[in-house]
Design an enzyme around this catalytic site. Structure first.
Site, PDB file in Angstrom:
ATOM      1  N   PHE A  24     -30.517 -14.328  11.115  1.00 56.54           N
ATOM      2  CA  PHE A  24     -29.617 -14.755  10.134  1.00 56.54           C
ATOM      3  C   PHE A  24     -29.884 -16.396   9.942  1.00 56.54           C
ATOM      4  O   PHE A  24     -29.754 -16.948  11.009  1.00 56.54           O
ATOM      5  CB  PHE A  24     -28.375 -14.371  10.306  1.00 56.54           C
ATOM      6  CG  PHE A  24     -27.292 -14.524   9.045  1.00 56.54           C
ATOM      7  CD1 PHE A  24     -27.366 -13.433   8.210  1.00 56.54           C
ATOM      8  CD2 PHE A  24     -26.548 -15.604   8.947  1.00 56.54           C
ATOM      9  CE1 PHE A  24     -26.669 -13.672   7.076  1.00 56.54           C
ATOM     10  CE2 PHE A  24     -25.850 -15.803   7.842  1.00 56.54           C
ATOM     11  CZ  PHE A  24     -25.566 -14.671   6.850  1.00 56.54           C
ATOM     12  N   GLU A  60     -25.220 -11.225  17.779  1.00 63.38           N
ATOM     13  CA  GLU A  60     -25.675 -10.330  18.797  1.00 63.38           C
ATOM     14  C   GLU A  60     -26.514 -10.866  19.907  1.00 63.38           C
ATOM     15  O   GLU A  60     -27.278 -10.274  21.064  1.00 63.38           O
ATOM     16  CB  GLU A  60     -26.847  -9.455  17.940  1.00 63.38           C
ATOM     17  CG  GLU A  60     -26.153  -8.354  17.323  1.00 63.38           C
ATOM     18  CD  GLU A  60     -25.647  -9.011  15.621  1.00 63.38           C
ATOM     19  OE1 GLU A  60     -24.674  -8.476  15.325  1.00 63.38           O
ATOM     20  OE2 GLU A  60     -25.935 -10.003  15.286  1.00 63.38           O
ATOM     21  N   VAL A  83     -24.437 -20.972  12.531  1.00 64.18           N
ATOM     22  CA  VAL A  83     -23.277 -20.228  11.674  1.00 64.18           C
ATOM     23  C   VAL A  83     -22.529 -21.273  10.947  1.00 64.18           C
ATOM     24  O   VAL A  83     -22.223 -22.342  11.352  1.00 64.18           O
ATOM     25  CB  VAL A  83     -22.188 -19.447  12.839  1.00 64.18           C
ATOM     26  CG1 VAL A  83     -21.034 -19.171  11.993  1.00 64.18           C
ATOM     27  CG2 VAL A  83     -22.847 -18.663  13.882  1.00 64.18           C
ATOM     28  N   ILE A  84     -22.435 -20.982   9.473  1.00 68.00           N
ATOM     29  CA  ILE A  84     -21.912 -21.709   8.501  1.00 68.00           C
ATOM     30  C   ILE A  84     -20.520 -21.201   7.984  1.00 68.00           C
ATOM     31  O   ILE A  84     -20.445 -20.096   7.726  1.00 68.00           O
ATOM     32  CB  ILE A  84     -23.052 -22.064   7.529  1.00 68.00           C
ATOM     33  CG1 ILE A  84     -24.121 -22.693   8.074  1.00 68.00           C
ATOM     34  CG2 ILE A  84     -22.278 -23.023   6.347  1.00 68.00           C
ATOM     35  CD1 ILE A  84     -25.412 -22.791   6.905  1.00 68.00           C
ATOM     36  N   THR A  88     -13.746 -17.848   4.474  1.00 73.80           N
ATOM     37  CA  THR A  88     -13.000 -17.025   5.468  1.00 73.80           C
ATOM     38  C   THR A  88     -13.246 -17.683   6.993  1.00 73.80           C
ATOM     39  O   THR A  88     -14.212 -18.345   7.211  1.00 73.80           O
ATOM     40  CB  THR A  88     -13.473 -15.603   5.281  1.00 73.80           C
ATOM     41  OG1 THR A  88     -14.650 -15.366   6.042  1.00 73.80           O
ATOM     42  CG2 THR A  88     -13.459 -14.943   3.784  1.00 73.80           C
ATOM     43  N   HIS A  90     -14.301 -16.113   9.101  1.00 73.79           N
ATOM     44  CA  HIS A  90     -15.480 -15.293   9.974  1.00 73.79           C
ATOM     45  C   HIS A  90     -16.316 -15.989  10.771  1.00 73.79           C
ATOM     46  O   HIS A  90     -16.620 -15.670  11.884  1.00 73.79           O
ATOM     47  CB  HIS A  90     -16.179 -14.707   8.781  1.00 73.79           C
ATOM     48  CG  HIS A  90     -17.173 -13.392   9.562  1.00 73.79           C
ATOM     49  ND1 HIS A  90     -16.902 -12.552  10.145  1.00 73.79           N
ATOM     50  CD2 HIS A  90     -18.511 -13.738   9.455  1.00 73.79           C
ATOM     51  CE1 HIS A  90     -18.072 -11.937  10.393  1.00 73.79           C
ATOM     52  NE2 HIS A  90     -18.925 -12.708  10.140  1.00 73.79           N
ATOM     53  N   ARG A 129     -28.735 -30.818  11.783  1.00 74.51           N
ATOM     54  CA  ARG A 129     -28.696 -30.498  13.209  1.00 74.51           C
ATOM     55  C   ARG A 129     -29.937 -29.651  13.697  1.00 74.51           C
ATOM     56  O   ARG A 129     -30.059 -29.387  14.584  1.00 74.51           O
ATOM     57  CB  ARG A 129     -27.385 -29.919  13.768  1.00 74.51           C
ATOM     58  CG  ARG A 129     -26.171 -30.493  13.590  1.00 74.51           C
ATOM     59  CD  ARG A 129     -24.908 -29.839  13.841  1.00 74.51           C
ATOM     60  NE  ARG A 129     -23.729 -30.740  13.673  1.00 74.51           N
ATOM     61  CZ  ARG A 129     -22.559 -30.342  13.387  1.00 74.51           C
ATOM     62  NH1 ARG A 129     -22.246 -28.984  13.114  1.00 74.51           N
ATOM     63  NH2 ARG A 129     -21.604 -31.269  13.213  1.00 74.51           N
TER      64      ARG A 129
END
Length: 162
Positions: A24, A60, A83-84, A88, A90, A129
């Site tokens: 992802f 995962e 992870v952005i 929400t 999440h 980054r």
């Protein structure tokens, strides 16, 4: 009485590494992977000493890292993902759980597990980054993995032979 000090070099010669990468956001994680592999090789690791495992997403990563730690002879494992934060919570839930799981794995397995998962508020931060202004966090994770593998060696922590 003299103080005993243990530190390590940044030599990856003779060491083996596992890298678990989230698919992802792969336009960013591929950059992190490139930085990590480049960092390992430039510090003396041979490409055949590097195992790369792709997983669907950052959530995962701990599962695959656990399998690597349990069934391989790796000196260190590097976790890479992006992870952005969206509208929400999440992203915060994922990064928090991944961090906790990787720390627990490092503690229970006896293998250094380096958390190179980027938690960014915006796409721009994630891009920075992953190889632009803020450097490549994959490269930085590789350096941490090399150092920790050598610290474990200096401490006499054996690599498990399953």
């Amino acid at each position: 009485m003299a103080i005993k000090e243990i530190s390590a070099t940044l030599s990856a010669e003779g060491l083996s590494f596992g890298i678990v990468v989230a698919r992802f956001n792969d336009f960013l994680t591929k950059q992190l992977l490139g930085g990590a592999v480049d960092g390992l090789v430039r510090h003396g690791a041979k490409e055949e000493q590097i195992t790369v495992v792709w997983v669907p997403g950052s959530n995962e990563i701990p599962m695959a890292a656990e399998r690597l730690a349990a069934h391989s002879k790796l000196n260190a494992i590097i976790a890479l993902g992006v992870v952005i934060q969206g509208a929400t919570p999440h992203a915060g839930l994922i990064t928090g759980q991944v961090s906790k799981s990787l720390a627990a794995l490092a503690s229970s397995s006896g293998v250094p597990v380096i958390n190179g998962v980027i938690a960014a508020e915006t796409l721009e931060q994630a891009i920075e980054r992953s190889g632009t202004k803020a450097g490549n966090k994959g490269w930085q994770a590789a350096q941490a993995a090399i150092e920790m593998a050598n610290v474990y060696k200096a401490l006499g922590v054996p690599v498990r032979r399953n």
